[in-house]
Design an enzyme around this catalytic site. Structure first.
Site, short mmCIF file in Angstrom:
data_model
loop_
_atom_site.label_atom_id
_atom_site.label_comp_id
_atom_site.label_asym_id
_atom_site.label_seq_id
_atom_site.Cartn_x
_atom_site.Cartn_y
_atom_site.Cartn_z
N LEU A 6 56.63 73.99 55.92
CA LEU A 6 57.85 73.40 55.41
C LEU A 6 57.84 73.48 53.88
CD1 LEU A 6 58.12 70.13 57.56
CD2 LEU A 6 59.23 72.32 57.98
N ASP A 7 59.02 73.62 53.30
CA ASP A 7 59.12 73.58 51.84
C ASP A 7 58.51 72.28 51.31
OD1 ASP A 7 60.31 75.97 51.44
OD2 ASP A 7 62.32 75.21 51.09
N LYS A 8 58.12 72.32 50.07
CA LYS A 8 57.52 71.14 49.44
C LYS A 8 58.41 69.91 49.56
CE LYS A 8 55.76 69.54 44.96
NZ LYS A 8 55.50 69.93 43.54
#
Length: 579
Positions: A150-152
């Site tokens: 997942l993106d940050k």
């Protein structure tokens, strides 16, 4: 960082029961408890690390004859460069011997990267789950157990394999598109598909690296990889500023949800990369909403797959974090639009002034003041009245002569409807502008004598959330209040005849206040009204919270098509960074 090495050395004697067993299958069975996958064992055999009777055998499919001396001396695990373990919060949704599901918070990268060797989810995983260490799990590198990312700044469910065999099985499930993934997103505006059900849509557009900005992804008409996203609109705030959308991924391209939704004109709220213009406008508008989207509003809500060991369906859910819910609640809690109405001379304007004297005075609007502005020289009302009824109704300055207009209406009552057709749309426009200007304040109050008669409270297009009726004793209304306004009894009677009867008018109101005392009593009524309105806002918020919970329950209950049996062999179809 670890910098030691670990070597695994195994020696076994095949029994007669092992006759006909493949060499890789034999060693897979021997190492099953250590979580080393059969694929890795095949690589070791092909690499010459397996021996039969002291001689190297590079054929994973070699059939044993029984009673052979077998050895497996795989290459040493290189732990150099492996991430270090770090303590930190790590909410666990599910855990067994094979898998763990984590609720990833915002601001936490999934794994180390160049220039970012620590402070990631992987570092925390290694602290809380030492079985992920390479010497225990058989997984080397910077991403032990990571099967998707997942993106940050994306929150929610992320699945981690605790050993190599589980990692391989889950990776195959992702590659075979047999993992169900549902995200929740808050997007700008109100998406509509334009086909069939407008609240359901599918985006089937290939994606790849942006041709000129290499750090971004983009929809590519040519040369992109297949990317398919389906969405369902769950809720939109009353002003149409933003919507809650359930998004299901059918492929897993980098930034797929962000790119696809931005491409159809509804980027994520808080995403300056793929929705830069909308994000800039959101911040420029100011108000409480501007500070409630410090990140892209995307949450991995649901993850469903068949367990790699048992084959049973594992259906996981993670409700949105506080910042996500806070934004939804702030969007729902737009201005409580309150209209005060009542019979002529009942004290509506006095109540409006009493509200303005309160410590937390709301913004106010007066229809009478609006009409006065319209009738002023150069006002739209003056221009239209002169055009419709003649310039003789204007005074020397070009404003409406209200005494002449009243005399005309008393003389020709039928003209009243025609006048209302001119003036009411102008007042309605002014009221709508007032509500729009107060959209992000908790409360605003308007005094509109002919609100009901104008039809402004009809169904979903109502211009009021709460209608307050002011009741005044007839002797007071016909006496001191009439005289304070300088009205003749005949004129007040004419005004009364232009409105609904008092009983009907008050029966249509949500709240009724009594104006049966002096100014001090009216101040008390104003305070009581503000308290009652605050309670209505609290109830409205509670209803929305319950409604939101019901929406999430419905999304969690939607069927997922999860093929039975082991995942088919497939080329990886899942990028490292899916959302």
């Amino acid at each position: 960082m670890h910098d030691t090495e670990n070597t695994l050395r195994l020696e076994r004697t095949a029994s007669l029961d092992d006759t006909g067993t493949r060499l890789d299958q034999f060693w897979a069975g021997e190492l099953a408890g250590q979580g080393i996958s059969r694929e890795r064992i095949k690589d070791w055999i092909v690499g010459g690390f397996a021996k039969i009777g002291g001689k190297a055998c590079r054929k994973p499919g070699h059939r044993l004859e029984g009673d052979e001396k077998l050895a497996l001396v795989p290459p040493a695990f290189s732990l150099k460069g492996s991430p270090g373990a770090e303590d930190g919060p790590l909410p666990v949704v599910f855990r067994d011997a094979d898998l763990v599901a984590i609720e990833k918070p915002a601001g936490l990268a999934t794994h180390p990267a160049p220039g970012k060797p620590d402070g990631t989810l992987v570092n925390r995983l290694l602290h809380h789950f030492p079985e992920l260490l390479p010497e225990a799990s058989g997984m080397e590198g910077e991403r032990p157990g990571i099967v998707h990312r997942l993106d940050k700044d994306t929150t929610g469910l992320i699945l981690v394999a605790l050993h190599e065999a589980a990692r391989l099985a889950v990776s195959k499930a992702f590659a075979a598109r047999s993992v169900g993934k549902t995200y929740l997103a808050i997007v700008h505006g109100r998406p509509q598909s334009g086909q069939g059900d407008p609240d359901l849509g599918e985006i089937d557009l290939p994606m790849g690296r942006h041709p000129s900005m290499r750090t971004k992804m983009a929809v590519l008409p040519k040369g992109g990889r297949v990317a398919r996203t389906s969405w369902r609109r769950l809720w939109t705030d009353r002003l149409g500023r933003a919507s809650l959308v359930a998004v299901r991924l059918h492929t897993g391209r980098t930034h797929q949800i962000r790119v696809h939704l931005a491409h159809v004109g509804h980027p994520l709220v808080g995403d300056p990369v793929y929705g830069s213009a909308q994000h800039a406008n959101w911040l420029a508008r100011g108000g409480p909403l501007a500070g409630l989207a410090p990140r892209q509003m995307l949450h991995a809500f649901r993850l469903a797959l068949r367990h790699p060991r048992s084959g049973a369906v594992l259906d996981l859910r993670s409700d949105p974090p506080e910042d996500f819910r806070a934004l939804l609640c702030a969007l729902e809690a737009d201005c409580q639009r309150v209209v005060i109405t009542g019979m002529p001379g009942s004290g509506k304007s006095a109540l409006l002034r009493a509200l303005a004297r309160q410590p937390e005075a709301p913004a106010t609007f007066s229809a009478d003041a609006s009409v006065a502005a319209l009738y002023a020289p150069g006002g739209d009302g003056a221009v239209l009245i002169a055009r419709s009824f003649g310039r003789e109704l204007l005074d020397a300055d070009g404003g409406v002569d209200r005494q002449r207009l009243l005399a005309l209406l008393l003389e020709k009552p039928a003209l009243r409807r025609e006048l209302e057709g001119v003036v009411h749309p102008l007042v309605e426009h002014a009221l709508r502008e007032f509500w729009a200007a107060q959209a992000e304040t908790p409360l605003a109050v308007a005094e509109v004598p002919l609100f009901l008669e104008a039809g402004w409270r009809s169904g979903q297009n109502s211009l009021a959330d709460v209608l307050v009726g002011l009741r005044c004793p007839e002797d007071k209304r016909q006496g001191e209040l009439r005289r304070s306004r300088g009205l003749d009894p005949e004129v007040l009677a004419a005004f009364d005849s232009w409105q609904w009867p008092a009983e009907r008018k008050l029966a249509a109101c949500d709240l009724v206040l009594d104006n049966d005392g002096g100014l001090e009593a009216l101040d008390l009524r104003a305070r009581e009204l503000l308290d009652a309105l605050a309670e209505l806002r609290r109830k409205r918020s509670a209803r929305f919270q319950a409604h939101l919970g019901g929406l999430l329950d419905a999304v969690a209950a939607e069927p997922m098509d999860l093929p039975e049996g082991a995942a088919r062999e497939a080329e990886p179809d899942w990028d490292e960074d899916e959302a």
